[in-house]
Design an enzyme around this catalytic site. Structure first.
Site, PDB file in Angstrom:
ATOM      1  N   ASP A  19       0.855  -1.195   0.000  1.00 60.82           N
ATOM      2  CA  ASP A  19       0.000   0.000   0.000  1.00 60.82           C
ATOM      3  C   ASP A  19       0.889   1.242   0.000  1.00 60.82           C
ATOM      4  O   ASP A  19       1.658   1.448   0.923  1.00 60.82           O
ATOM      5  CB  ASP A  19      -0.891  -0.023   1.255  1.00 60.82           C
ATOM      6  N   ASN A  21      -0.351   4.567  -0.580  1.00 61.32           N
ATOM      7  CA  ASN A  21      -0.981   5.846  -0.209  1.00 61.32           C
ATOM      8  C   ASN A  21      -1.652   5.817   1.158  1.00 61.32           C
ATOM      9  O   ASN A  21      -2.426   6.711   1.499  1.00 61.32           O
ATOM     10  CB  ASN A  21      -1.978   6.297  -1.294  1.00 61.32           C
ATOM     11  N   ASP A  23      -3.971   3.982   2.613  1.00 65.53           N
ATOM     12  CA  ASP A  23      -5.384   3.717   2.895  1.00 65.53           C
ATOM     13  C   ASP A  23      -5.610   2.274   3.369  1.00 65.53           C
ATOM     14  O   ASP A  23      -6.745   1.819   3.506  1.00 65.53           O
ATOM     15  CB  ASP A  23      -6.262   4.018   1.659  1.00 65.53           C
ATOM     16  N   ASP A  27      -1.921  -1.395  -3.772  1.00 66.21           N
ATOM     17  CA  ASP A  27      -2.237  -0.686  -5.011  1.00 66.21           C
ATOM     18  C   ASP A  27      -1.193  -0.959  -6.101  1.00 66.21           C
ATOM     19  O   ASP A  27      -0.162  -1.593  -5.845  1.00 66.21           O
ATOM     20  CB  ASP A  27      -2.384   0.822  -4.737  1.00 66.21           C
ATOM     21  N   ASP A  96      -6.055 -11.476 -14.779  1.00 66.91           N
ATOM     22  CA  ASP A  96      -7.079 -12.442 -14.424  1.00 66.91           C
ATOM     23  C   ASP A  96      -8.295 -12.158 -15.306  1.00 66.91           C
ATOM     24  O   ASP A  96      -8.779 -11.031 -15.346  1.00 66.91           O
ATOM     25  CB  ASP A  96      -7.452 -12.253 -12.946  1.00 66.91           C
ATOM     26  N   ASP A 197     -10.330 -17.460 -15.007  1.00 67.82           N
ATOM     27  CA  ASP A 197     -11.048 -17.861 -13.797  1.00 67.82           C
ATOM     28  C   ASP A 197     -12.124 -18.916 -14.113  1.00 67.82           C
ATOM     29  O   ASP A 197     -12.887 -18.766 -15.077  1.00 67.82           O
ATOM     30  CB  ASP A 197     -11.709 -16.609 -13.211  1.00 67.82           C
ATOM     31  N   GLU A 250      -8.058 -21.805 -14.850  1.00 69.48           N
ATOM     32  CA  GLU A 250      -8.389 -22.393 -13.557  1.00 69.48           C
ATOM     33  C   GLU A 250      -9.560 -23.328 -13.815  1.00 69.48           C
ATOM     34  O   GLU A 250     -10.631 -22.901 -14.229  1.00 69.48           O
ATOM     35  CB  GLU A 250      -8.784 -21.316 -12.548  1.00 69.48           C
ATOM     36  N   HIS A 319      -4.466 -17.456  -3.814  1.00 67.40           N
ATOM     37  CA  HIS A 319      -5.285 -16.611  -2.931  1.00 67.40           C
ATOM     38  C   HIS A 319      -6.529 -17.330  -2.404  1.00 67.40           C
ATOM     39  O   HIS A 319      -7.272 -16.743  -1.632  1.00 67.40           O
ATOM     40  CB  HIS A 319      -5.705 -15.360  -3.699  1.00 67.40           C
ATOM     41  N   ASP A 320      -6.765 -18.551  -2.835  1.00 65.15           N
ATOM     42  CA  ASP A 320      -7.931 -19.309  -2.351  1.00 65.15           C
ATOM     43  C   ASP A 320      -7.536 -20.429  -1.394  1.00 65.15           C
ATOM     44  O   ASP A 320      -8.410 -21.067  -0.798  1.00 65.15           O
ATOM     45  CB  ASP A 320      -8.673 -19.977  -3.525  1.00 65.15           C
TER      46      ASP A 320
HETATM   47  O1  TEU Z   1     -12.085 -19.689  -7.679  1.00 69.30           O
HETATM   48  C1  TEU Z   1     -12.905 -20.759  -7.990  1.00 69.30           C
HETATM   49  C2  TEU Z   1     -13.054 -21.874  -7.033  1.00 69.30           C
HETATM   50  O2  TEU Z   1     -13.779 -22.761  -7.331  1.00 69.30           O
HETATM   51  C3  TEU Z   1     -12.430 -22.001  -5.723  1.00 69.30           C
HETATM   52  O3  TEU Z   1     -11.096 -21.782  -5.672  1.00 69.30           O
HETATM   53  C4  TEU Z   1     -13.210 -21.226  -4.696  1.00 69.30           C
HETATM   54  O4  TEU Z   1     -12.681 -19.961  -4.531  1.00 69.30           O
HETATM   55  C5  TEU Z   1     -13.239 -21.861  -3.352  1.00 69.30           C
HETATM   56  O5  TEU Z   1     -12.004 -22.314  -2.988  1.00 69.30           O
HETATM   57  C6  TEU Z   1     -14.288 -22.927  -3.280  1.00 69.30           C
HETATM   58  O6  TEU Z   1     -14.192 -23.543  -2.047  1.00 69.30           O
HETATM   59  C7  TEU Z   1     -12.033 -18.585  -8.514  1.00 69.30           C
HETATM   60  C8  TEU Z   1     -11.200 -17.510  -7.873  1.00 69.30           C
HETATM   61  O7  TEU Z   1      -9.882 -17.959  -7.732  1.00 69.30           O
HETATM   62  C9  TEU Z   1     -11.833 -17.116  -6.575  1.00 69.30           C
HETATM   63  O8  TEU Z   1     -11.067 -16.226  -5.831  1.00 69.30           O
HETATM   64  C10 TEU Z   1     -13.190 -16.541  -6.888  1.00 69.30           C
HETATM   65  O9  TEU Z   1     -13.885 -16.280  -5.709  1.00 69.30           O
HETATM   66  C11 TEU Z   1     -14.023 -17.487  -7.750  1.00 69.30           C
HETATM   67  O10 TEU Z   1     -13.303 -18.049  -8.824  1.00 69.30           O
HETATM   68  C12 TEU Z   1     -15.192 -16.750  -8.361  1.00 69.30           C
HETATM   69  O11 TEU Z   1     -14.752 -15.856  -9.326  1.00 69.30           O
HETATM   70 CA    CA Z   2      -3.473   2.015  -1.243  1.00 69.50          CA
END
Ligand code: TEU
Ligand code: CA
Length: 549
Positions: A19, A21, A23, A27, A96, A197, A250, A319-320
């Site tokens: 970050d 700025n 907030d 960014d 993405d 995605d 994905e 990130h999931d």
């Molecule tokens: O994720 C799809 C997905 O099926 C999983 O990874 C889900 O986030 C979760 O783990 C189910 O238990 C993609 C993206 O990576 C995710 O961040 C989004 O929320 C999702 O699609 C919808 O766009």
């Molecule tokens: Ca920021």
């Protein structure tokens, strides 16, 4: 060899990266600030989680305008500058591409609420059943049903994810045209491809009731349907093939044979896919029913996919997913060794490796103290559902601690100062309190750090032909040991991975250490001999030509 096979990808979750700025939200300027860091690490491609305009119901995966940048992240000028500055450092950027759904605040969706609008057919609107029930019995990815009622037209729209993420209608050629325009717009800007995605669910072959299942009732009508394959071939032919770019899809709930159909070179659909099977080792059917992580099943699953596909997208984190060290390593005493062992494995498999921000310093799962600190929409929905089912609070808490997506979304830990150096203000999601112990700055100074090992391992991968393009061959998979080779006509590399906190004796081959988390590069191992692999040891040996098979 294509450039996207040689390079290592780094995934940035912009909200939690840097970050600039104050907030409390990461960014684009923050990403620009860290390009030298990424270049120095040896990264050749960045994947940015969505940076488009979005009301943030699902942190940017609910896009309200594909042609503009999220205000919190900066401006289109910042984005152009990022592409340019990355280019100067020979770093390519992939975006993405979230096209299964848009935000319900997208202009298309707002217009589509009107039954007579040409946009009506951009989405999947249906009447409820005559008995007053929803149009079908499908359930969503986020622990809800899949339909949301709209009073104005007395119809429902379909959403496979949150109710603010309305599914697009891929039977409508106008939608496909819009997607092509979006892709062209970004490719013209100089980006190098897309992470697509949930791309294998975009086409729904029917809206009938599905067979009742523990999760995702209805999925037999949308997982990897022929309609999706057709669209992918069109996007490839009409857009992607005109640029020097690549795609990684994905793909949820894919089997190896479905995976092959999506990314086999000859089919001209995707270039590679993220499969999920190796991420499901510590769960029963859905991630909310945890089971013990088994390194043996993990290795077997990896080997299965290595053998099934020509080229894999390799990842242990995103990130999931929970952080790999928290998830796969029993003995936290060995965090540093284990982090390096995982790096050895990730970067010696066949495929394009993806490193998720913070993985390179061995960041761990969110250490929140109250459920109120969790922000993710999925966790919140699961909490609500579990409450409705009267599951005990301690159990819900346990499920969420283990599997919440916020585990990996805590702010990047840059240094041992307030908020881990991510921001000067309170971050949007609480920082992990271990930033004093785990941060970039201290690891840069420490020759033995996970960070420096990643850097070295990335370099080794780049310079070692068998690791780049060699065939994959399993030697053995035991309870704790995974041994495999990468083989070209000229050279064989053998990789030893110890997944336990105990020593294990192995028979070595004649050769020389390329890299390892306990041994010196160049160390000779002469003649077959027993070698004690140490706790969480990762070791790559280049076999001498006079090989004893
Ligand atoms: O994720 C799809 C997905 O099926 C999983 O990874 C889900 O986030 C979760 O783990 C189910 O238990 C993609 C993206 O990576 C995710 O961040 C989004 O929320 C999702 O699609 C919808 O766009
Ligand atoms: Ca920021």
């Amino acid at each position: 060899m294509e450039w996207w096979k040689e390079r290592v990808v780094y995934q940035i979750y912009p909200r939690s990266f840097v970050d600039t700025n104050g907030d409390g939200i990461g960014d684009i300027k923050g990403i620009i600030e860290k390009l030298d860091y990424l270049h120095d690490l040896g990264i050749g491609i960045l994947w940015l989680s969505p940076v488009y305009a979005s009301p943030n119901k699902d942190n940017g995966y609910d896009i309200s305008d594909y042609y503009s940048i999220h205000k919190e992240f900066g401006t289109m000028e910042d984005m152009d500058l990022l592409i340019k500055e990355a280019g100067i450092r020979d770093i390519k950027i992939i975006m993405d591409l979230v096209i299964n759904h848009t935000s319900t605040e997208h202009e298309w969706f707002i217009k589509s609420r009107d039954k007579n609008s040409p946009y009506r057919d951009y989405y999947i609107w249906r009447k409820g059943k005559s008995n007053g029930k929803l149009p079908n019995n499908w359930t969503s990815f986020f622990a809800e049903d899949c339909w949301e009622y709209d009073e104005a037209s007395d119809e429902y729209y379909l959403h496979l994810f949150a109710k603010e993420q309305a599914d697009l209608n891929f039977d409508n050629p106008a939608v496909i045209k819009e997607i092509k325009d979006i892709m062209t717009f970004w490719l013209e800007k100089g980006i190098a491809g897309f992470r697509c995605d949930v791309i294998n669910v975009i086409y729904k072959s029917s809206l009938e009731d599905g067979k009742k299942k523990l999760a995702l009732t209805g999925s037999e009508y949308y997982i990897s349907k022929e309609g999706t394959h057709n669209i992918l071939r069109q996007l490839r032919k009409d857009v992607l093939s005109k640029y020097d770019c690549f795609t990684v899809g994905e793909t949820v709930f894919v089997t190896p044979s479905m995976g092959k159909d999506l990314c086999d070179k000859a089919r001209e659909e995707l270039d590679m896919i993220f499969s999920f099977e190796h991420m499901e080792i510590d769960q029963y059917f859905v991630k909310w029913f945890p089971r013990k992580f088994s390194s043996k099943r993990f290795a077997e699953t990896i080997a299965k996919w290595q053998n099934a596909l020509e080229w894999n997208a390799l990842y242990f984190e995103n990130h999931d997913q929970p952080r790999s060290i928290s998830r796969m390593i029993k003995d936290s005493k060995y965090r540093q060794e284990a982090g390096k062992m995982l790096a050895t494995l990730l970067l010696s498999l066949k495929g394009t490796p993806f490193i998720y921000q913070g993985q390179e310093i061995g960041m761990t799962n969110f250490d929140y103290t109250s459920l109120d600190e969790i922000m993710d929409v999925e966790s919140k929905n699961v909490y609500a559902l579990a409450k409705k089912l009267h599951l005990p609070e301690w159990y819900i808490e346990k499920m969420i601690r283990k599997a919440s997506r916020d585990n990996a979304r805590t702010p990047m830990q840059w240094e041992d100062s307030l908020y881990g150096g991510f921001s000067i203000s309170k971050p949007w999601l609480k920082e992990n309190q271990n930033y004093g112990l785990i941060n970039v700055k201290s690891q840069q100074k420490d020759k033995e750090s996970i960070l420096n090992y990643y850097k070295e391992m990335i370099k080794v991968r780049r310079e070692t032909l068998p690791l780049l393009e060699g065939d994959f061959k399993v030697i053995s998979i035991d309870k704790n040991l995974f041994v495999f080779e990468r083989v070209t006509k000229q050279e064989v590399n053998r990789i030893y991975i110890n997944f336990s906190n105990k020593e294990h004796n192995i028979m070595t081959v004649d050769g020389e250490v390329i890299i390892g988390n306990y041994r010196n590069n160049g160390e000779r191992i002469l003649g077959k001999q027993t070698l004690a692999l140490k706790a969480y040891e990762g070791l790559i040996i280049k076999r001498f030509k006079t090989m004893d098979k």
